[in-house]
Design an enzyme around this catalytic site. Structure first.
Site, PDB file in Angstrom:
ATOM      1  N   GLY B  17       0.818  -1.220   0.000  1.00  0.00           N
ATOM      2  CA  GLY B  17       0.000   0.000   0.000  1.00  0.00           C
ATOM      3  C   GLY B  17       0.850   1.267   0.000  1.00  0.00           C
ATOM      4  O   GLY B  17       2.084   1.196   0.055  1.00  0.00           O
ATOM      5  N   VAL B  19       1.178   3.606   2.329  1.00  0.00           N
ATOM      6  CA  VAL B  19       1.928   3.773   3.575  1.00  0.00           C
ATOM      7  C   VAL B  19       2.969   2.658   3.712  1.00  0.00           C
ATOM      8  O   VAL B  19       4.101   2.899   4.135  1.00  0.00           O
ATOM      9  CB  VAL B  19       0.984   3.816   4.798  1.00  0.00           C
ATOM     10  CG1 VAL B  19       1.779   3.867   6.100  1.00  0.00           C
ATOM     11  CG2 VAL B  19       0.060   5.037   4.704  1.00  0.00           C
ATOM     12  N   CYS B 139      -3.386  10.875  10.801  1.00  0.00           N
ATOM     13  CA  CYS B 139      -2.518  11.838  10.117  1.00  0.00           C
ATOM     14  C   CYS B 139      -2.845  13.294  10.462  1.00  0.00           C
ATOM     15  O   CYS B 139      -1.955  14.098  10.728  1.00  0.00           O
ATOM     16  CB  CYS B 139      -2.585  11.629   8.607  1.00  0.00           C
ATOM     17  SG  CYS B 139      -4.261  11.455   7.965  1.00  0.00           S
ATOM     18  N   SER B 169      -4.081  11.104  -0.712  1.00  0.00           N
ATOM     19  CA  SER B 169      -3.302   9.982  -0.180  1.00  0.00           C
ATOM     20  C   SER B 169      -3.908   9.362   1.073  1.00  0.00           C
ATOM     21  O   SER B 169      -3.745   8.170   1.301  1.00  0.00           O
ATOM     22  CB  SER B 169      -1.881  10.445   0.131  1.00  0.00           C
ATOM     23  OG  SER B 169      -1.928  11.492   1.078  1.00  0.00           O
ATOM     24  N   GLY B 170      -4.621  10.158   1.853  1.00  0.00           N
ATOM     25  CA  GLY B 170      -5.248   9.632   3.062  1.00  0.00           C
ATOM     26  C   GLY B 170      -6.234   8.518   2.766  1.00  0.00           C
ATOM     27  O   GLY B 170      -6.545   7.698   3.628  1.00  0.00           O
ATOM     28  N   LYS B 223     -11.633  11.976  15.547  1.00  0.00           N
ATOM     29  CA  LYS B 223     -10.266  11.517  15.860  1.00  0.00           C
ATOM     30  C   LYS B 223      -9.432  12.702  16.346  1.00  0.00           C
ATOM     31  O   LYS B 223      -8.704  12.601  17.333  1.00  0.00           O
ATOM     32  CB  LYS B 223      -9.609  10.902  14.617  1.00  0.00           C
ATOM     33  CG  LYS B 223     -10.150   9.522  14.274  1.00  0.00           C
ATOM     34  CD  LYS B 223      -9.578   9.020  12.941  1.00  0.00           C
ATOM     35  CE  LYS B 223     -10.266   7.724  12.521  1.00  0.00           C
ATOM     36  NZ  LYS B 223      -9.862   7.294  11.160  1.00  0.00           N
ATOM     37  N   HIS B 252      -1.342  17.121   3.696  1.00  0.00           N
ATOM     38  CA  HIS B 252      -2.499  17.801   4.289  1.00  0.00           C
ATOM     39  C   HIS B 252      -2.128  19.231   4.696  1.00  0.00           C
ATOM     40  O   HIS B 252      -0.985  19.502   5.059  1.00  0.00           O
ATOM     41  CB  HIS B 252      -2.948  17.090   5.568  1.00  0.00           C
ATOM     42  CG  HIS B 252      -3.602  15.757   5.369  1.00  0.00           C
ATOM     43  ND1 HIS B 252      -3.954  15.266   4.141  1.00  0.00           N
ATOM     44  CD2 HIS B 252      -4.000  14.826   6.272  1.00  0.00           C
ATOM     45  CE1 HIS B 252      -4.533  14.080   4.296  1.00  0.00           C
ATOM     46  NE2 HIS B 252      -4.570  13.784   5.565  1.00  0.00           N
TER      47      HIS B 252
END
Lengths: 344, 344
Positions: B17, B19, B139, B169-170, B223, B252
């Site tokens: 993946g 990450v 993140c 990307s998140g 979160k 971000h």
């Protein structure tokens, strides 16, 4: 067809720009009555031909005598043109609705969102021979206050924290073209052309390009702070803003945190916003469907969603909301034409 | 070359993946010592070959016995894989550094940003045979707190209002590919492919795709609220957040409004941030140069700028700041590897 003997004589200043073109669309869409219309622009664009409502018009270079006999002049050709020619049009008995920031904070110049403070233009009539300057607020202010005002009327906003997600259109048609060009270039692995903006805009974002003032805020942010106070006629309302350009074409989004004097729960807030003129509520939590810039593009209404009690404030005196509005339309041209409608 | 007898045995879970791949880059960049490394993934990706530090590795399907003899396992294969295999790895005496949200809020599971709360992993040692779970924060939380914590230590943050500008990307490598694909399609006048996201992402933005909870916040926002309290070990700190996805690739941005218990002026704040580890200050008002996602992409440091006294707060107990950080790197892989470094 809105060409009629009884209508006012109009002038559109900066007619070839993004907002100028939208003035024409909006006038047409709303069947705005007029007996004549002058298409004015700077020397660079003068001599072009435009078709409006089936007629051909020559774009004329703005000059002092352009405003002879003009009842309403819609200006969107930048602050310096407004400063030079706005007072001339007024002196000749016309009413100037100015989209630039030139006169917004001047005492005696009404700063107007028709749904918010129509009372500010009371007594001003087109064709009366008595000239006047009316300022159109900044796009970010208009879009924010369209959603915040109905709530403010109910529970009084004492503090507002705004973060914007601003489209290319706010920097004009050339900026929108540059965003497209840069995006193509980046996708092709080429270095991006940076004429309008000094850095890559495609797949990036940056702090608003307005000059930064000595207090660290940029001018765009301070417009939100100062214009809100003037429009709400409330010098005590506390506002802070962070203005960011995002790679979106023509509609702004704003994340707005509201602190009220009185309690206001989220259900009541939704109810109020659903009834507010010029506002549409898009707030479907189950479907994760909320306002987006794309959805409001070319639309009149400002969309509001993500309406929820702010968990960082005690009790029910805080709300978070997310607002989207077409920058060129309600953020500029539509609002100005709505002001003009109030003058008839 | 960090393959050495004395190093721990590693496992990278979800290695194919976005990450997972970054775990490998960061391990390599930081010369992380290891005596062996297992490349693990779901069945779908098993059987692929990877080259890492000059050696060929077969990607193996995760199974309970994958964790035999593993000292440190870096997990980033989604919450359900973490829930299934994390406890197994721990039972076998390994230390799991988990990038998913599965265990973050569990009591007894440290939630760690090495620059912020390294004390949370005190006593946990790789290779001790005593297994443990350590959670990597979300993140957005990591990037926000990298900048907010040094200020918090000085003047105590009592309330924080965050608006995010989150990259593709998140949502993983496929989301980044879809953003590129959609952008090409939109530029060609074609309808955009919407597989990962249910709506147009190119030249648009939308409320974060995480599920929306009964209080109206989405999980991504909560979160930020909850993880901040746990990481700062301060159950009273008040946080609200609005999380938005913008068409940016891998870093971000966050607009953060801070309310402090004690006065903190902007010059002092800049001084504190300039000395903060892992933070770089980009704050040139005259040149209008501030952090951008593009500039921090593939970088370790979180960039902070637009540091200014909040005009909506009385006195000097409020600041606005703008933060950018690479979502895959400091927002995920780098932070996890830094945690692993503390265990050696």
């Amino acid at each position: 067809m809105s060409l009629q003997e009884s209508g006012p004589s109009l002038a559109v200043v900066g007619v070839t720009g993004a907002v100028g073109q939208e003035f024409l669309s909006v006038l047409s869409d709303r069947d705005f009555p007029y007996r004549s219309i002058k298409m004015l622009a700077s020397r660079r664009s003068a001599g072009k031909h435009l078709t409006f409502q089936g007629r051909d018009y020559l774009v004329e270079e703005i000059a002092p005598d352009s405003f002879d006999g003009v009842d309403i002049a819609l200006f969107s050709a930048g602050g310096s043109i407004s400063k030079e020619f706005g007072p001339i049009a007024v002196e000749k008995g016309g009413i100037v609705v100015d989209n630039s920031s030139a006169f917004r904070m001047d005492e005696g110049v009404p700063l107007v969102i028709p749904e918010v403070n129509p009372e500010a233009v009371a007594g001003i009539r087109a064709g009366s021979g008595k000239g006047a300057l009316i300022a159109n607020p900044n796009c970010s202010t208009i879009i924010c206050l369209m959603a915040a005002t109905p709530l403010h009327r109910h529970a009084k906003v004492v503090r507002m924290v705004v973060s914007t997600y601003q489209a290319a259109s706010g920097a004009g048609a050339a900026a929108m073209e540059e965003l497209v060009l840069q995006t193509r270039e980046v996708l092709e692995g080429k270095p991006p052309t940076c004429n309008i903006f000094k850095q890559q805009y495609a797949f990036n974002l940056f702090s608003h390009n307005a000059p930064v003032m000595s207090n660290g805020y940029n001018e765009e942010e301070m417009k939100l702070v100062k214009e809100t106070r003037k429009i709400w006629n409330d010098k005590d309302v506390k506002v802070t803003a962070t203005c960011i350009r995002v790679p979106v074409m023509r509609a702004h989004a704003e994340s707005v945190n509201l602190q009220f004097e009185k309690p206001l729960d989220e259900e009541k807030a939704k109810e109020i916003l659903k009834k507010a003129p010029g506002v549409v509520v898009i707030d479907d939590r189950a479907a994760n469907r909320f306002p987006t810039p794309l959805e409001v593009s070319n639309k009149d209404d400002v969309a509001v969603g993500r309406i929820r009690r702010d968990v960082s404030q005690d009790g029910h005196t805080g709300l978070d909301i997310f607002v989207c509005g077409d920058q060129i339309r309600k953020g500029a041209a539509l609002n100005a034409v709505q002001i003009a409608e109030m003058l008839l």
